[in-house]
Design a protein around this motif. Structure first.
Motif, PDB file in Angstrom:
ATOM      1  N   GLY A  20       0.923  -1.100   0.177  1.00  0.00           N
ATOM      2  CA  GLY A  20       0.064   0.099   0.153  1.00  0.00           C
ATOM      3  C   GLY A  20       0.902   1.309   0.008  1.00  0.00           C
ATOM      4  O   GLY A  20       2.121   1.421  -0.046  1.00  0.00           O
ATOM      5  N   ALA A  21       0.140   2.326   0.154  1.00  0.00           N
ATOM      6  CA  ALA A  21       0.752   3.779   0.222  1.00  0.00           C
ATOM      7  C   ALA A  21      -0.258   4.669   1.399  1.00  0.00           C
ATOM      8  O   ALA A  21      -1.404   4.301   1.314  1.00  0.00           O
ATOM      9  CB  ALA A  21       0.785   4.323  -1.021  1.00  0.00           C
ATOM     10  N   LEU A  40      -5.754  -8.593   6.964  1.00  0.00           N
ATOM     11  CA  LEU A  40      -5.957  -7.149   7.538  1.00  0.00           C
ATOM     12  C   LEU A  40      -4.962  -6.209   6.756  1.00  0.00           C
ATOM     13  O   LEU A  40      -5.687  -5.153   6.580  1.00  0.00           O
ATOM     14  CB  LEU A  40      -5.417  -7.064   8.867  1.00  0.00           C
ATOM     15  CG  LEU A  40      -5.557  -5.944   9.690  1.00  0.00           C
ATOM     16  CD1 LEU A  40      -7.169  -5.607   9.769  1.00  0.00           C
ATOM     17  CD2 LEU A  40      -5.079  -6.180  11.106  1.00  0.00           C
ATOM     18  N   ALA A  41      -3.943  -6.559   6.283  1.00  0.00           N
ATOM     19  CA  ALA A  41      -2.899  -5.710   5.633  1.00  0.00           C
ATOM     20  C   ALA A  41      -3.538  -5.387   4.366  1.00  0.00           C
ATOM     21  O   ALA A  41      -3.589  -4.027   4.234  1.00  0.00           O
ATOM     22  CB  ALA A  41      -1.642  -6.455   5.553  1.00  0.00           C
ATOM     23  N   GLY A  46      -5.273   0.278   1.153  1.00  0.00           N
ATOM     24  CA  GLY A  46      -5.709   1.464   0.253  1.00  0.00           C
ATOM     25  C   GLY A  46      -5.381   2.763   0.846  1.00  0.00           C
ATOM     26  O   GLY A  46      -5.287   3.749  -0.173  1.00  0.00           O
ATOM     27  N   ASP A  47      -5.215   2.846   1.859  1.00  0.00           N
ATOM     28  CA  ASP A  47      -4.906   4.123   2.750  1.00  0.00           C
ATOM     29  C   ASP A  47      -3.667   4.192   3.638  1.00  0.00           C
ATOM     30  O   ASP A  47      -3.272   5.081   4.405  1.00  0.00           O
ATOM     31  CB  ASP A  47      -6.078   4.810   3.509  1.00  0.00           C
ATOM     32  CG  ASP A  47      -6.955   3.619   4.311  1.00  0.00           C
ATOM     33  OD1 ASP A  47      -6.062   2.846   4.576  1.00  0.00           O
ATOM     34  OD2 ASP A  47      -7.930   3.842   4.386  1.00  0.00           O
ATOM     35  N   HIS A  48      -3.105   2.985   3.667  1.00  0.00           N
ATOM     36  CA  HIS A  48      -1.957   3.137   4.329  1.00  0.00           C
ATOM     37  C   HIS A  48      -0.594   2.188   3.862  1.00  0.00           C
ATOM     38  O   HIS A  48      -1.069   1.426   3.077  1.00  0.00           O
ATOM     39  CB  HIS A  48      -2.059   2.280   6.045  1.00  0.00           C
ATOM     40  CG  HIS A  48      -2.820   3.298   6.761  1.00  0.00           C
ATOM     41  ND1 HIS A  48      -4.294   3.337   6.750  1.00  0.00           N
ATOM     42  CD2 HIS A  48      -2.477   3.735   7.996  1.00  0.00           C
ATOM     43  CE1 HIS A  48      -4.643   4.059   7.764  1.00  0.00           C
ATOM     44  NE2 HIS A  48      -3.771   4.329   8.564  1.00  0.00           N
ATOM     45  N   ALA A 257     -10.356  -3.673  10.099  1.00  0.00           N
ATOM     46  CA  ALA A 257      -9.475  -2.674   9.469  1.00  0.00           C
ATOM     47  C   ALA A 257     -10.244  -1.282   9.612  1.00  0.00           C
ATOM     48  O   ALA A 257      -9.648  -0.273   9.968  1.00  0.00           O
ATOM     49  CB  ALA A 257      -9.382  -2.892   8.008  1.00  0.00           C
ATOM     50  N   GLU A 258     -11.622  -1.321   9.503  1.00  0.00           N
ATOM     51  CA  GLU A 258     -12.329  -0.203   9.657  1.00  0.00           C
ATOM     52  C   GLU A 258     -12.410   0.362  11.222  1.00  0.00           C
ATOM     53  O   GLU A 258     -12.155   1.667  11.260  1.00  0.00           O
ATOM     54  CB  GLU A 258     -13.761  -0.369   9.151  1.00  0.00           C
ATOM     55  CG  GLU A 258     -14.480   0.944   9.097  1.00  0.00           C
ATOM     56  CD  GLU A 258     -14.046   2.140   8.290  1.00  0.00           C
ATOM     57  OE1 GLU A 258     -14.032   3.364   8.622  1.00  0.00           O
ATOM     58  OE2 GLU A 258     -13.283   1.585   7.085  1.00  0.00           O
TER      59      GLU A 258
END
Length: 266
Positions: A20-21, A40-41, A46-48, A257-258
């Protein structure tokens, strides 16, 4: 998609993965390998920028001395070394089970490196009123491994931890050679050190980073429920409820994750 790398640290070679990024988040367990956290990763990538790793002596992280003890402090220094290698001054951390104990050691030993630590169900048996009895149970599990092997030790570990089992240990044939090696590492060189760790609560409260305790919504019957609530009480902060039980990050990766995202956002 993930990329796999290795990092030389004192006494070991760590295997780690990057996905991700976005803001840097290190996700880890003990003795769970990086593979346990892949769902989980992926849900967070998508945002980390999510970095997972095999703890020293587990799976792809090979030790120079296979008999070396795995302590939370030693594993914490590995996390700090990963941050150095990644060129990161600070990061958010999510640790589960023994990894939560690792995270607490990071926050105490390397306080300036932690933005937020989410310590999910740390098995801090020394915080319980019956700590001496719990210590004896752990010693008995280790001796069971030495005497009767992998299956019997896992059966005793799971039942004394509060998990519902069907009364029979899984056949040895269901486990790979790596599974058996990781089990030996856990029972002989990690279990005592992790469960007997006493967190430096004063350092955790004084540090610049936030420390949040996570508890599974379905974990009330587990031994890690009272250990987690005891830690939250000492820190003076309410625990955050996550989906599932001890392994909710595996069984409910997207909703897990949320909740983690919201917790890291403060």
């Amino acid at each position: 998609m993930s990329t796999t790398h290795t990092l030389r640290v004192p006494g070991a070679r760590l295997r780690y993965e990057v996905r991700g990024a976005g803001p840097l988040l290190l996700v880890f367990g003990a003795p769970m390998s990086a593979a346990a956290f892949a769902p989980l990763a992926e849900a967070l990538a998508g945002d980390h920028t999510v970095v997972t790793h095999d703890p020293r002596g587990i799976s792809g992280s090979v030790l120079d001395d296979p008999a070396q003890e795995s302590t939370p402090d030693l594993r914490a220094d590995d996390v700090a070394a990963l941050l150095d290698h990644l060129g990161a001054d600070t990061a958010d951390l999510f640790g589960s089970s023994g990894g939560a104990v690792t995270g607490l050691a990071v926050a105490a030993r390397h306080p300036g490196r932690v933005r937020t630590l989410v310590a999910h169900e740390p098995p801090l048996l020394e915080l319980l009123p019956d700590a001496a009895e719990r210590r004896a149970v752990v010693d008995d599990i280790v001796e069971t491994f030495r005497r009767d092997g992998h299956g019997a030790a896992w059966m005793k570990f799971m039942t004394t931890s509060g998990f519902d089992l069907d009364g029979s240990a899984p056949p040895q044939g269901e486990f790979s050679e790596q599974d058996l090696a990781d089990s030996a590492r856990f029972f002989l060189h990690e279990l005592r050190g992790t469960t007997r760790y006493v967190p430096d609560v004063a350092a955790l409260k004084a540090g610049p980073g936030r420390v949040v305790v996570g508890i599974g919504a379905e974990s009330r019957k587990l031994l890690t429920y009272p250990t987690s609530t005891a830690l939250a009480e000492l820190l003076g902060t309410p625990p955050v409820e996550f989906p599932g039980e001890h392994g909710g990050f595996v069984t409910h990766p997207e909703p897990f994750a949320e909740v983690l995202r919201k917790t890291l956002a403060g």
